[in-house]
Design an enzyme around this catalytic site. Structure first.
Site, short mmCIF file in Angstrom:
data_model
loop_
_atom_site.label_atom_id
_atom_site.label_comp_id
_atom_site.label_asym_id
_atom_site.label_seq_id
_atom_site.Cartn_x
_atom_site.Cartn_y
_atom_site.Cartn_z
N ARG A 127 0.84 -1.22 0.00
CA ARG A 127 0.00 0.00 0.00
C ARG A 127 0.86 1.25 0.00
NH1 ARG A 127 -1.91 2.11 4.52
NH2 ARG A 127 -2.24 0.10 5.52
N TYR B 12 -16.29 13.91 -16.53
CA TYR B 12 -16.79 12.53 -16.41
C TYR B 12 -17.81 12.45 -15.26
CZ TYR B 12 -16.92 7.77 -14.76
OH TYR B 12 -17.37 6.58 -14.30
N ASP C 282 -7.27 16.45 -16.06
CA ASP C 282 -7.46 15.04 -16.36
C ASP C 282 -7.13 14.85 -17.84
OD1 ASP C 282 -8.55 12.58 -17.14
OD2 ASP C 282 -10.12 12.65 -15.62
N LYS D 153 -7.74 3.39 -19.51
CA LYS D 153 -8.06 3.71 -20.90
C LYS D 153 -6.82 3.49 -21.79
CE LYS D 153 -11.83 4.47 -18.94
NZ LYS D 153 -12.12 5.67 -18.17
O1 7XF Z 1 -12.00 5.09 -12.23
P1 7XF Z 1 -11.81 4.94 -13.70
O2 7XF Z 1 -10.52 4.28 -14.08
O3 7XF Z 1 -13.04 4.35 -14.36
O4 7XF Z 1 -11.64 6.42 -14.30
C1 7XF Z 1 -12.52 7.48 -14.05
C2 7XF Z 1 -12.40 8.47 -15.16
C3 7XF Z 1 -11.68 9.63 -14.94
N1 7XF Z 1 -11.51 10.55 -15.92
C4 7XF Z 1 -12.05 10.37 -17.13
C5 7XF Z 1 -11.86 11.41 -18.17
C6 7XF Z 1 -12.77 9.22 -17.41
O5 7XF Z 1 -13.28 9.07 -18.63
C7 7XF Z 1 -12.95 8.25 -16.40
C8 7XF Z 1 -13.74 7.02 -16.63
N2 7XF Z 1 -14.59 7.06 -17.74
C9 7XF Z 1 -15.26 5.87 -18.26
C10 7XF Z 1 -16.05 6.33 -19.50
O6 7XF Z 1 -16.26 7.53 -19.69
O7 7XF Z 1 -16.44 5.49 -20.29
C11 7XF Z 1 -16.05 5.24 -17.17
C12 7XF Z 1 -17.08 4.30 -17.48
S1 7XF Z 1 -18.55 4.47 -16.43
#
Ligand code: 7XF
Length: 394
Positions: free
Chosen positions: A58, A111, A183, A208
């Site tokens: 951790r 998001y 972000d 991603k």
């Molecule tokens: O916790 P995650 O790894 O899902 O990331 C959160 C997140 C943070 N910043 C951006 C710009 C994101 O697009 C995301 C997650 N997005 C996915 C999407 O838009 O498809 C989550 C699916 S519900």
């Protein structure tokens, strides 16, 4: 030691830590929860910070550390902290820098779970947020309060690909002693380096493009050594959104091909955006690589290219939009983005469902908006799939 600074080399080699015992080429996976001390005294010294060395995963792990060093090099930042998810990165970053009574200026389109973190969770702890359209610089100035500590945004925005001026925002943050947080999930450091515009902290959902293979959820935070040390020793240590070493290992593997994957994502997305834009059954296409996009002038400057995600609205009803999605077959109906597989989703009912309908309208996310993450398949096959679905609704 040879020196190198090209992105294509850094994604493969930055942070590598040669294994002198066996000479492994790939990064060893240190799948361990804890680390054995030579003596009780040594354990005490490590906890006291008097001696370098691992204690417990951790708090740090050698596999994770390589990922952190690689991302820091790619973003041009001093250091990085890997996290269990992208939301873990957003939450750990903001919570380490804010306390009750503080104020955040955030973009009104982010998001969906970042939106609910800001407006629901942080509100419970007395941290307030003003949401603004960040293309309106006067609106950002007007949102400034005496207790404003942080400015937070994504660019391009998930899901409607609005682009904000990082140079202006970086200067605004500096002039007002704010911590700027961007972000950078949609573009990755291959296409955009917020640090070049004076941004303090860069976060990613590593789920991603960084991983790129749809088999991990993870996040990463990049910033100054002091910022990363603070985040690691407070919110990551005590709240625990630390990455699993196995996930870090998978991302270290996936990231080696980031540059060539992004090139293909971008060229496929560009061709699909152009195809959709000329089709009379498509009302609007949101993709910064199109000359019709209001931020097209940023291509080649703030951002090297427009990325692999685009959104569009069809001519027709809400039901027709859903029917279109259901007719696609090569595009899988799934949230997430940045994978080899092309994905399609409906932001209003899926990724951005935490918004109220009114807040969604203000953020420019219509009920008819469709978002696609263009994958690495052959673009002609993807366009054929879109053509079949467009025919279905006409
Ligand atoms: O916790 P995650 O790894 O899902 O990331 C959160 C997140 C943070 N910043 C951006 C710009 C994101 O697009 C995301 C997650 N997005 C996915 C999407 O838009 O498809 C989550 C699916 S519900």
């Amino acid at each position: 030691m040879s020196s190198y600074n090209h992105f294509e080399t850094l994604v493969i080699h930055a942070g590598e830590n040669p294994d002198h015992q066996y000479g492994c080429l790939s990064t060893p996976l240190y799948q361990t929860s804890t680390f054995v001390f030579d003596s009780a005294q040594q354990g005490g010294r490590r906890f006291a910070g008097e001696e370098q060395g691992y204690i417990y995963t951790r708090l740090g792990n050698p596999t994770t550390r390589q990922l952190e060093e690689r991302l820091a090099a790619l973003e041009g930042m001093e250091d990085a902290a890997a996290t269990a998810t992208g939301m873990g990165a957003v939450a750990a970053t903001l919570m380490a820098n804010l306390r009750s009574g503080d104020h955040i200026i955030a973009a009104n389109a982010v998001y969906g779970c970042t939106y609910s973190l800001l407006t629901e969770q942080f509100a419970r702890y007395g941290i307030t947020t003003t949401l603004v359209d960040m293309s309106d610089h006067q609106a950002i100035e007007d949102a400034l309060q005496e207790n404003t500590k942080v400015i937070f945004l994504e660019t391009p925005v998930n899901p409607n690909l609005v682009v904000f001026d990082l140079d202006w925002i970086g200067r605004f943050a500096k002039n007002n002693q704010l911590i700027s947080v961007v972000d950078n999930t949609f573009l990755t450091p291959y296409l955009q380096r917020p640090k070049d515009f004076g941004i303090d902290l860069v976060i990613h959902s590593a789920t991603k493009y960084l991983n790129g293979h749809g088999d991990v959820v993870a996040g990463i935070i990049c910033g100054s050594a002091a910022q990363i040390e603070n985040i690691k020793m407070t919110t990551l240590k005590d709240m625990g959104a630390t990455i699993s070493p196995h996930d870090a290992w998978l991302i270290l593997r996936g990231i080696k091909t980031l540059a060539i994957r992004m090139d293909r994502h971008c060229s496929n997305a560009q061709q699909i955006a152009e195809f959709l834009e000329q089709d009379s059954r498509v009302a609007r296409v949101f993709y910064p690589g199109l000359p019709s996009h209001s931020a097209y002038h940023h291509i080649g400057k703030q951002m090297k290219a427009a990325g692999g995600v685009l959104a569009f609205e069809l001519e027709g009803s809400f039901e027709q939009s859903l029917a279109f999605i259901n007719t696609l077959s090569l595009f899988k109906i799934a949230v997430s983005l940045g994978d080899a597989e092309s994905l399609v989703q409906h932001p209003a009912s899926m990724t951005h469902s935490p918004y109220s309908p009114e807040a969604r309208a203000k953020a420019g996310i219509s009920d008819n908006l469709i978002r696609i993450s263009v994958g690495l398949e052959h673009v002609e096959d993807l366009i054929s799939d879109l053509k079949i679905a467009l025919k279905e609704i006409s």
